[in-house]
Write an enzyme that holds these catalytic residues in place. Structure first.
Site: not given
Length: 398
Positions: A258, A281
């Site tokens: 990420e 997220h």
């Protein structure tokens, strides 16, 4: 005391620590290992979220650090054992964002079952596609929950209220909520669920737990969600089963890799797939959850530094002993071997210090003692306690 809060921790956390007398620095991003080591010079409290890695190497070069607050659920980004060995308490927020994650999961289940992503894309492209084809109610459909912890259990209750039949699988013994039914194996759950959702923790053993074999066992036309950890799912296999039409849709909130900060480019092989919801997220990223997390974890850091309380610590024994006016407190973290408490009390007696209150708890290889005394300790007492071969860390708290 100095505190460093990273990754845009809620402002209430800084306010709580400042009100307790700490000098607080805040940053809106994660720090890499070398940058973090440099930033921790002279810092007693560190606050992070999911992106900052607190490795053993970081801890080796942070002698002033007393406590780490993970302003999130997971703590796999912290070397917990190494922190405990150095007398560094670690706290997290295991319950604060539960409702936010559950609501996102429910919203995605409904959106995917009604194919809202496809309809929305068509409308933005100028296509009026009024049709009931492949759109369903969630009422009467079966939900399979993998991981029946705080999030999984609350999702179970709310999904049942929507009329879904709930099944769950967990490697630990868990009490079923409502009419939820436990599946003996993961394969049993996959064979019956119209919707499969992952809510497992970040332990290393869960890496790659859901891949080609598991997707192949899911029912044709079923839906898959992952709001737990990115490394538990094989995204190549997921894409293949979406493209083949075996799965009707998916929602993914967590990814193996990420971006480190807001605004960076996001890359994933799941991009551009129809009826696939990708979110950055944000399962626990509501204003309500972040405020509650900020207040909860900051309160734990404050209490540990002021009175030695370790209730809900993820790596130290759990103790809570209210401070009474006029008393002084010594906190002693040590190796959990026989006779340590007797040695501590013998040293107190040698220094003519009377014990007014005392609590001991142990956890694995560590023991922790809070001792209240009526008078301020003689200067040599802490030196004597620190010199014990079993001592990990000793602190004078009040």
């Amino acid at each position: 005391m100095r505190a460093l809060l990273l990754e845009s921790v809620h402002p209430d956390a800084a306010a709580i620590l400042r009100s307790a007398g700490a000098d607080v620095e805040t940053l809106d991003r994660a720090l890499g290992e070398r940058e973090l080591i440099d930033a921790l010079a002279g810092v007693q409290m560190l606050g992070i979220r999911s992106k900052t890695e607190v490795t053993e190497s970081v801890l080796d070069e942070a002698p002033d650090l007393l406590a780490v607050g993970a302003f999130c659920i997971g703590t796999n980004q912290v070397a917990l054992g190494a922190a405990a060995e150095r007398g560094i308490a670690v706290f997290n927020a295991p319950f604060s964002n539960t409702r936010s994650v559950v609501e996102l999961a429910l919203a995605e289940i409904i959106a995917l079952t009604r194919r809202l992503t496809v309809k929305n894309a068509g409308m933005h492209a100028g296509l009026w596609d009024k049709s009931a084809q492949a759109a369903h109610e969630v009422r009467g459909r079966s939900l399979g929950i993998i991981g029946y912890g705080n999030i999984g259990a609350q999702l179970s209750v709310l999904a049942e209220a929507l009329g879904m039949s709930v099944y769950f699988f967990d490697t630990a013994d868990k009490l079923a909520m409502g009419n939820a039914r436990r599946c003996a194996t993961l394969d049993d759950l996959l064979a019956i669920a119209d919707v499969v959702t992952l809510h497992v923790d970040g332990r290393a053993g869960n890496s790659g737990m859901f891949g080609e074999e598991q997707f192949a066992l899911m029912r044709p036309g079923s839906i898959f969600l992952n709001l737990s950890r990115g490394f538990v799912v094989d995204h190549h296999a997921l894409r293949a089963h979406i493209e083949s039409g075996h799965l009707a849709g998916a929602a993914v909130d967590v990814f193996p890799t990420e971006p480190a900060s807001r605004g960076e480019e996001f890359n994933s092989e799941l991009r551009s797939l129809p009826n696939v919801i990708l979110t950055p997220h944000i399962g626990g990223s509501t204003e309500e959850a972040q405020q509650d997390i900020g207040r909860y974890v900051a309160g734990k850091l404050r209490d540990y530094l002021h009175d030695g309380g370790t209730a809900m610590s993820v790596n130290l024994p759990h103790l809570a002993l209210p401070i009474r006016p006029g008393r002084h407190r010594v906190a002693h973290l040590h190796r959990n071997v026989p006779g340590v408490l007797a040695k501590i009390n013998s040293l107190l007696a040698e220094h003519k210090v009377n014990i007014e209150g005392q609590l001991l708890d142990t956890r694995g290889e560590l023991g922790y003692v809070l001792t209240d005394i009526a008078v301020d300790h003689p200067p040599a007492l802490l030196d004597s306690l620190a010199a014990m071969p079993e001592t990990v860390r000793v602190r004078n708290l009040a």
